[in-house]
Design an enzyme around this catalytic site. Structure first.
Site, PDB file in Angstrom:
ATOM      1  N   LYS A 125     -11.012  -0.601   6.839  1.00 10.59           N
ATOM      2  CA  LYS A 125      -9.766  -0.212   7.514  1.00 10.59           C
ATOM      3  C   LYS A 125     -10.411   0.042   9.139  1.00 10.59           C
ATOM      4  CE  LYS A 125      -5.889   2.771   7.568  1.00 10.59           C
ATOM      5  NZ  LYS A 125      -5.041   3.375   6.590  1.00 10.59           N
ATOM      6  N   ARG A 134       1.413  10.093   0.271  1.00  9.15           N
ATOM      7  CA  ARG A 134       2.163  11.246   1.200  1.00  9.15           C
ATOM      8  C   ARG A 134       3.166  12.104   0.677  1.00  9.15           C
ATOM      9  NH1 ARG A 134       1.889   7.689   6.835  1.00  9.15           N
ATOM     10  NH2 ARG A 134       0.218   6.695   6.039  1.00  9.15           N
ATOM     11  N   GLU A 185       0.912  -1.095   0.049  1.00  7.85           N
ATOM     12  CA  GLU A 185      -0.142  -0.176  -0.056  1.00  7.85           C
ATOM     13  C   GLU A 185       0.884   1.154   0.013  1.00  7.85           C
ATOM     14  OE1 GLU A 185      -2.610   0.189   3.375  1.00  7.85           O
ATOM     15  OE2 GLU A 185      -2.519   2.422   3.388  1.00  7.85           O
TER      16      GLU A 185
HETATM   17  C1  3PG Z   1       0.059   4.754   8.395  1.00  5.49           C
HETATM   18  O1  3PG Z   1      -1.221   5.409   7.959  1.00  5.49           O
HETATM   19  O2  3PG Z   1       1.208   5.239   8.583  1.00  5.49           O
HETATM   20  C2  3PG Z   1      -0.567   3.278   8.924  1.00  5.49           C
HETATM   21  O3  3PG Z   1      -1.358   3.259   9.699  1.00  5.49           O
HETATM   22  C3  3PG Z   1       0.661   2.595   9.425  1.00  5.49           C
HETATM   23  O4  3PG Z   1       0.620   2.521  10.739  1.00  5.49           O
HETATM   24  P1  3PG Z   1       1.978   1.994  11.518  1.00  5.49           P
HETATM   25  O5  3PG Z   1       3.155   2.570  11.178  1.00  5.49           O
HETATM   26  O6  3PG Z   1       1.567   2.071  12.952  1.00  5.49           O
HETATM   27  O7  3PG Z   1       1.829   0.597  10.971  1.00  5.49           O
END
Ligand code: 3PG
Length: 212
Positions: free
Chosen positions: A129, A45, A41
């Protein structure tokens, strides 16, 4: 061809990736494939996200490449046009959900409350989610909401790691867990893909241990 949700379930852990540099897309994809989690995924960002999705999806056609942190229909459009096979968002934005549905691309929006879950069901979704999973109550919260909402399955993400992922994976209403612990941004930025591959393999072994 299996559908995306069957592939989520089989993969068990969806690596959530932040790529600052397009040049890291291919070595990362290689580490994910060799490590045994053929999925990413790629979060919208960074400016590198769109092109990284394009590269990963075209060079590794067997890999399940999707986009995360998709906040607007226009980002969803760019991600899908780049080859994203699924879309994930941190929250429930009906415009993004409707856009993805119209394009026929699975969308897994983030929800945290029963009200948001009912809104998502109203939009025709059944895989959501649960975000941010650990701060929002973790597995206990998911089990509590899974009781009334019998048609929902969850992809918890946020605060999941190699220590707590077993408990999540063992619960059948969890389709897969999202997490970044095996693809930490620092490791990628330092080019430490062998270490990424080791952590991916460790995560894949946990999926096998729990789900067979
Ligand atoms: C994110 O959006 O960064 C995800 O939720 C990942 O979360 P994590 O870094 O706690 O696995």
């Amino acid at each position: 061809m299996e559908n995306i949700y069957e592939r989520f379930e089989k993969t068990g852990i969806i690596p959530v990736v932040v790529l600052d540099d397009v040049d890291d897309a291919l070595p990362l994809a290689g580490a994910l494939m060799r490590g045994g989690l053929p999925c990413a995924e790629v979060t919208f960002r960074t400016d590198a996200a769109e092109e990284s999705i394009r590269i990963m999806a075209s060079e590794y056609p067997d890999m399940l490449v999707g986009a995360g942190t998709v906040l607007t229909p226009s980002q969803a459009e760019r991600a899908i046009n780049a080859g994203a096979g699924f879309i994930v968002s941190p929250g429930l934005n009906p415009d993004v959900v409707k856009y993805c549905m119209a394009r026929g691309v699975p969308i897994t929006p983030g929800v945290m409350t029963p009200t948001e879950m009912e809104m998502a069901m109203g939009l025709g979704l059944s895989v959501l989610k649960f975000f941010p999973a650990e701060p929002a109550g973790g597995l206990a919260m998911i089990k509590a909401v899974a009781a009334p909402y019998t048609q929902l399955r969850f992809m918890p993400t946020g605060g999941i790691n190699a220590k707590n992922v077993r408990d999540y994976l063992a619960y059948d209403r969890i389709i897969a867990c999202g997490g970044s612990w095996m693809v930490k941004k620092d490791l990628i930025n330092q080019g430490r893909f062998a270490e990424v591959e080791r952590l991916v393999a460790e995560a894949a072994a946990i999926v096998k241990e729990i789900r067979g």
